[in-house]
Design an enzyme around this catalytic site. Sequence first.
Site, PDB file in Angstrom:
ATOM      1  N   ARG A 167       0.954  13.601   7.686  1.00 42.61           N
ATOM      2  CA  ARG A 167       1.661  13.923   8.933  1.00 42.61           C
ATOM      3  C   ARG A 167       3.149  14.156   8.712  1.00 42.61           C
ATOM      4  O   ARG A 167       3.855  14.675   9.572  1.00 42.61           O
ATOM      5  CB  ARG A 167       1.437  12.794   9.958  1.00 42.61           C
ATOM      6  CG  ARG A 167       0.005  12.727  10.457  1.00 42.61           C
ATOM      7  CD  ARG A 167      -0.314  11.388  11.119  1.00 42.61           C
ATOM      8  NE  ARG A 167      -0.684  10.355  10.148  1.00 42.61           N
ATOM      9  CZ  ARG A 167      -1.077   9.127  10.465  1.00 42.61           C
ATOM     10  NH1 ARG A 167      -1.142   8.774  11.733  1.00 42.61           N
ATOM     11  NH2 ARG A 167      -1.394   8.249   9.528  1.00 42.61           N
TER      12      ARG A 167
ATOM     13  N   LYS B 252      39.776  14.136  -9.422  1.00 43.25           N
ATOM     14  CA  LYS B 252      38.541  13.768 -10.132  1.00 43.25           C
ATOM     15  C   LYS B 252      38.881  13.080 -11.445  1.00 43.25           C
ATOM     16  O   LYS B 252      39.741  13.564 -12.187  1.00 43.25           O
ATOM     17  CB  LYS B 252      37.712  15.026 -10.429  1.00 43.25           C
ATOM     18  CG  LYS B 252      36.377  14.720 -11.055  1.00 43.25           C
ATOM     19  CD  LYS B 252      35.941  15.696 -12.131  1.00 43.25           C
ATOM     20  CE  LYS B 252      36.777  15.639 -13.371  1.00 43.25           C
ATOM     21  NZ  LYS B 252      36.217  16.375 -14.521  1.00 43.25           N
TER      22      LYS B 252
ATOM     23  N   ALA C 168      58.998  25.471 -10.373  1.00 45.59           N
ATOM     24  CA  ALA C 168      57.937  26.053  -9.557  1.00 45.59           C
ATOM     25  C   ALA C 168      57.370  27.289 -10.237  1.00 45.59           C
ATOM     26  O   ALA C 168      58.081  28.028 -10.918  1.00 45.59           O
ATOM     27  CB  ALA C 168      58.487  26.409  -8.181  1.00 45.59           C
TER      28      ALA C 168
ATOM     29  N   ASN D 113      41.919  21.771 -16.693  1.00 46.45           N
ATOM     30  CA  ASN D 113      41.331  20.767 -17.591  1.00 46.45           C
ATOM     31  C   ASN D 113      40.197  21.297 -18.437  1.00 46.45           C
ATOM     32  O   ASN D 113      39.731  20.617 -19.336  1.00 46.45           O
ATOM     33  CB  ASN D 113      40.855  19.552 -16.783  1.00 46.45           C
ATOM     34  CG  ASN D 113      39.824  19.932 -15.748  1.00 46.45           C
ATOM     35  OD1 ASN D 113      39.794  21.068 -15.270  1.00 46.45           O
ATOM     36  ND2 ASN D 113      38.971  18.989 -15.388  1.00 46.45           N
TER      37      ASN D 113
ATOM     38  N   ALA E 108      -0.228   4.398  -1.682  1.00 42.19           N
ATOM     39  CA  ALA E 108      -0.957   5.462  -2.379  1.00 42.19           C
ATOM     40  C   ALA E 108      -1.171   6.692  -1.509  1.00 42.19           C
ATOM     41  O   ALA E 108      -1.526   7.758  -2.007  1.00 42.19           O
ATOM     42  CB  ALA E 108      -2.300   4.931  -2.856  1.00 42.19           C
TER      43      ALA E 108
ATOM     44  N   LEU F 233       0.849  -1.192   0.000  1.00 37.43           N
ATOM     45  CA  LEU F 233       0.000   0.000   0.000  1.00 37.43           C
ATOM     46  C   LEU F 233       0.888   1.248   0.000  1.00 37.43           C
ATOM     47  O   LEU F 233       1.585   1.516   0.976  1.00 37.43           O
ATOM     48  CB  LEU F 233      -0.905   0.028   1.242  1.00 37.43           C
ATOM     49  CG  LEU F 233      -1.758  -1.215   1.517  1.00 37.43           C
ATOM     50  CD1 LEU F 233      -2.752  -0.929   2.632  1.00 37.43           C
ATOM     51  CD2 LEU F 233      -2.481  -1.656   0.263  1.00 37.43           C
TER      52      LEU F 233
ATOM     53  N   TYR G 190      44.774  20.395  -7.539  1.00 37.81           N
ATOM     54  CA  TYR G 190      43.619  19.847  -8.249  1.00 37.81           C
ATOM     55  C   TYR G 190      44.112  18.962  -9.372  1.00 37.81           C
ATOM     56  O   TYR G 190      44.823  19.429 -10.267  1.00 37.81           O
ATOM     57  CB  TYR G 190      42.734  20.965  -8.821  1.00 37.81           C
ATOM     58  CG  TYR G 190      41.636  20.407  -9.691  1.00 37.81           C
ATOM     59  CD1 TYR G 190      40.718  19.491  -9.157  1.00 37.81           C
ATOM     60  CD2 TYR G 190      41.521  20.750 -11.037  1.00 37.81           C
ATOM     61  CE1 TYR G 190      39.726  18.941  -9.951  1.00 37.81           C
ATOM     62  CE2 TYR G 190      40.515  20.193 -11.837  1.00 37.81           C
ATOM     63  CZ  TYR G 190      39.628  19.293 -11.282  1.00 37.81           C
ATOM     64  OH  TYR G 190      38.649  18.733 -12.062  1.00 37.81           O
TER      65      TYR G 190
ATOM     66  N   ALA H 117      53.145  21.247  -4.182  1.00 38.00           N
ATOM     67  CA  ALA H 117      52.039  21.973  -3.562  1.00 38.00           C
ATOM     68  C   ALA H 117      51.476  22.993  -4.541  1.00 38.00           C
ATOM     69  O   ALA H 117      52.223  23.712  -5.203  1.00 38.00           O
ATOM     70  CB  ALA H 117      52.539  22.680  -2.312  1.00 38.00           C
TER      71      ALA H 117
HETATM   72  C1  UD1 Z   1      -2.524   1.700   9.604  1.00 37.35           C
HETATM   73  C2  UD1 Z   1      -3.567   0.733  10.176  1.00 37.35           C
HETATM   74  C3  UD1 Z   1      -3.333   0.602  11.682  1.00 37.35           C
HETATM   75  C4  UD1 Z   1      -1.920   0.110  11.940  1.00 37.35           C
HETATM   76  C5  UD1 Z   1      -0.892   1.007  11.249  1.00 37.35           C
HETATM   77  C6  UD1 Z   1       0.474   0.359  11.308  1.00 37.35           C
HETATM   78  C7  UD1 Z   1      -5.580   1.016   8.839  1.00 37.35           C
HETATM   79  C8  UD1 Z   1      -6.945   1.594   8.794  1.00 37.35           C
HETATM   80  N1  UD1 Z   1      -4.893   1.262   9.949  1.00 37.35           N
HETATM   81  O1  UD1 Z   1      -2.737   2.970  10.183  1.00 37.35           O
HETATM   82  O2  UD1 Z   1      -4.253  -0.318  12.237  1.00 37.35           O
HETATM   83  O3  UD1 Z   1      -1.681   0.078  13.342  1.00 37.35           O
HETATM   84  O4  UD1 Z   1      -1.213   1.194   9.859  1.00 37.35           O
HETATM   85  O5  UD1 Z   1       1.490   1.207  10.818  1.00 37.35           O
HETATM   86  O6  UD1 Z   1      -5.176   0.356   7.921  1.00 37.35           O
HETATM   87  N2  UD1 Z   1      -2.561   4.050   1.976  1.00 37.35           N
HETATM   88  C9  UD1 Z   1      -3.014   3.859   0.699  1.00 37.35           C
HETATM   89  N3  UD1 Z   1      -4.219   4.394   0.350  1.00 37.35           N
HETATM   90  C10 UD1 Z   1      -4.978   5.095   1.215  1.00 37.35           C
HETATM   91  C11 UD1 Z   1      -4.502   5.279   2.537  1.00 37.35           C
HETATM   92  C12 UD1 Z   1      -3.284   4.733   2.882  1.00 37.35           C
HETATM   93  O7  UD1 Z   1      -2.349   3.221  -0.123  1.00 37.35           O
HETATM   94  O8  UD1 Z   1      -6.062   5.540   0.816  1.00 37.35           O
HETATM   95  C13 UD1 Z   1      -1.237   3.483   2.335  1.00 37.35           C
HETATM   96  C14 UD1 Z   1      -0.277   4.537   2.827  1.00 37.35           C
HETATM   97  O9  UD1 Z   1       0.508   5.044   1.746  1.00 37.35           O
HETATM   98  C15 UD1 Z   1       0.583   3.749   3.822  1.00 37.35           C
HETATM   99  C16 UD1 Z   1      -0.343   2.649   4.298  1.00 37.35           C
HETATM  100  O10 UD1 Z   1      -1.413   2.587   3.397  1.00 37.35           O
HETATM  101  O11 UD1 Z   1       1.702   3.179   3.198  1.00 37.35           O
HETATM  102  C17 UD1 Z   1      -0.878   2.917   5.722  1.00 37.35           C
HETATM  103  O12 UD1 Z   1      -1.586   4.143   5.716  1.00 37.35           O
HETATM  104  P1  UD1 Z   1      -1.557   5.134   6.970  1.00 37.35           P
HETATM  105  O13 UD1 Z   1      -2.433   6.278   6.667  1.00 37.35           O
HETATM  106  O14 UD1 Z   1      -0.152   5.419   7.367  1.00 37.35           O
HETATM  107  O15 UD1 Z   1      -2.246   4.232   8.092  1.00 37.35           O
HETATM  108  P2  UD1 Z   1      -2.026   4.330   9.668  1.00 37.35           P
HETATM  109  O16 UD1 Z   1      -2.829   5.460  10.197  1.00 37.35           O
HETATM  110  O17 UD1 Z   1      -0.586   4.308   9.979  1.00 37.35           O
HETATM  111 MG    MG Z   2       1.063   4.552   8.840  1.00 30.21          MG
END
Ligand code: UD1
Ligand code: MG
Length: 492
Positions: free
Chosen positions: A55, A388, A460, A423, A50, A48, A403, A417
């Site tokens: 944060r 280099k 020199a 170059n 996306a 995952l 150099y 020195a």
């Molecule tokens: C998630 C889990 C949580 C777990 C934690 C561990 C869920 C709802 N929660 O929370 O239980 O403790 O990971 O680290 O799954 N992503 C997508 N598409 C989206 C949203 C997120 O691909 O629409 C991907 C993000 O890029 C990321 C991963 O999913 O790589 C996790 O998403 P994130 O928002 O970080 O979830 P957490 O709040 O950390």
């Molecule tokens: Mg996360």
Amino acid sequence: MKMGSFRDSGLPRSGTSASIRGHDGYAHQAPRFPPSRPSTPMLAVAVLAAGKGTRMKSDRPKVLQPLAGATLVERVLASCRHLAPQRQLLIVGHQAERVEASLAALAGLEFVLQQPQNGTGHAVQQLLGPLEGFSGELLVLNGDVPLLRPETLERLLERHRSCGAAVTLLTARLADPSGYGRVFADAEGQVSGIVEHRDCSEEQRRNTLINAGIYCFDWPRLAEVLPRLSSDNDQGELYLTDTVAMLSPAVHLEVADADEINGINDRLQLAQCEAVLQERLRRHWMAQGVTFTDPASCTLSEASRFGRDVVVEPQCHFRGASVIGDGCRIGPGCLIENSTLAAGVTVLYSVLRDSSVAEGCQVGPFAQLRAGARLEADCRIGNFVEVKNSTLAAGVKANHLSYLGDADLGANVNVGAGTITANFDGVRKHRTVIGAASKTGANSVLVAPISLGQGVTVAAGSTLTQDVPDGALAFGRARQVIKPNYRPSAAG
Ligand code: UD1
Ligand code: MG
């Protein structure tokens, strides 16, 4: 899973997982379910990747944040490579093109677009098309959990298979579980559900068993429940975690080393993971016979290699695929990137990039070796010398303020020195050749293209623009003029 569903679904009031920790550090529960699959099933991996990573407060997608020289998503993909999955799917969405481009060199990856990004459950729903007709195990990995050990994934699969589970998830007990989803499980390791931190009641938050975001699903069974997800939660998103309560049997594997499942949501967690990774790397190399006099001040890349009896002094940083030979002494104060050092090299307060250094060379203090610097045995490169794209044959000495760019120096050349190879003519780079045993005087400028024979001496202060034959002395400077009694007398 919304807050109220805690009572409705009959989840226990806190996670209780009575588990035995084996010598291997993993919690073991007696498998309740007989093995149901005699042969190894088909395996697909979905990462995952996306999410935006709000944060992180960055213009860069979170999964492209670097950690010890590799991006989070590269690390996650590497953690499952040894499983040789039949399918590898990466779910991309936020800055999808950038994420795809960063992984262009990897073969066999299928990119699946999630647009918009409506939660981890929505992300996995995007697999319904690509995995149509697939039957087997689906390993789902969060793209922001980069410290997983490959062995842990193996154990997760083993547990999944031995329990004949519909889903097996990785969990950990954390002293501070805030931010993570809480896993509710019984004494035998059966999971009844996961509640996200923000959806938890006070009571539920006391549960310290957390969801790592790493799951093994039985695919046809997950595919059946995915369409049933609802966004009835604090974020209004579709949560993958909600599928767990819909699947049975659902079991978990608790990791003993909670560092392994650190999720990265912000810069603090990024720094904490970097620290964990660095500590792992240093411990590994210390166990292989490397001395670090101040380990915490040094950082290593995973691809770097060290021989025996290497001594690394404080404040040294190794990046890319560097190779440090037996008995080298590095530091204090060095940055070494993609460079190869043979045995017995000493480097002090210097920067080396894309260079190679043969046995017995001494580099520094305060030297810089840039791309294509090649030092053969026993060379000495001293303070404020930059090299280099140049080859220095054995025994060359350039000890001060020089150099050497686009140059070939024969054996035992002594570079005075302040010698500079000029170059660049403003348009193109040209080469300088200096024959063996030649000696350039202090403050010489060698205007390339130029070739000095063997045993040449450069006076020199010379600026040379023409080739010099073997054994000659070359001057290229104004002769000294003496005007006696030049100063007018004060008396007039
Ligand atoms: C998630 C889990 C949580 C777990 C934690 C561990 C869920 C709802 N929660 O929370 O239980 O403790 O990971 O680290 O799954 N992503 C997508 N598409 C989206 C949203 C997120 O691909 O629409 C991907 C993000 O890029 C990321 C991963 O999913 O790589 C996790 O998403 P994130 O928002 O970080 O979830 P957490 O709040 O950390
Ligand atoms: Mg996360």
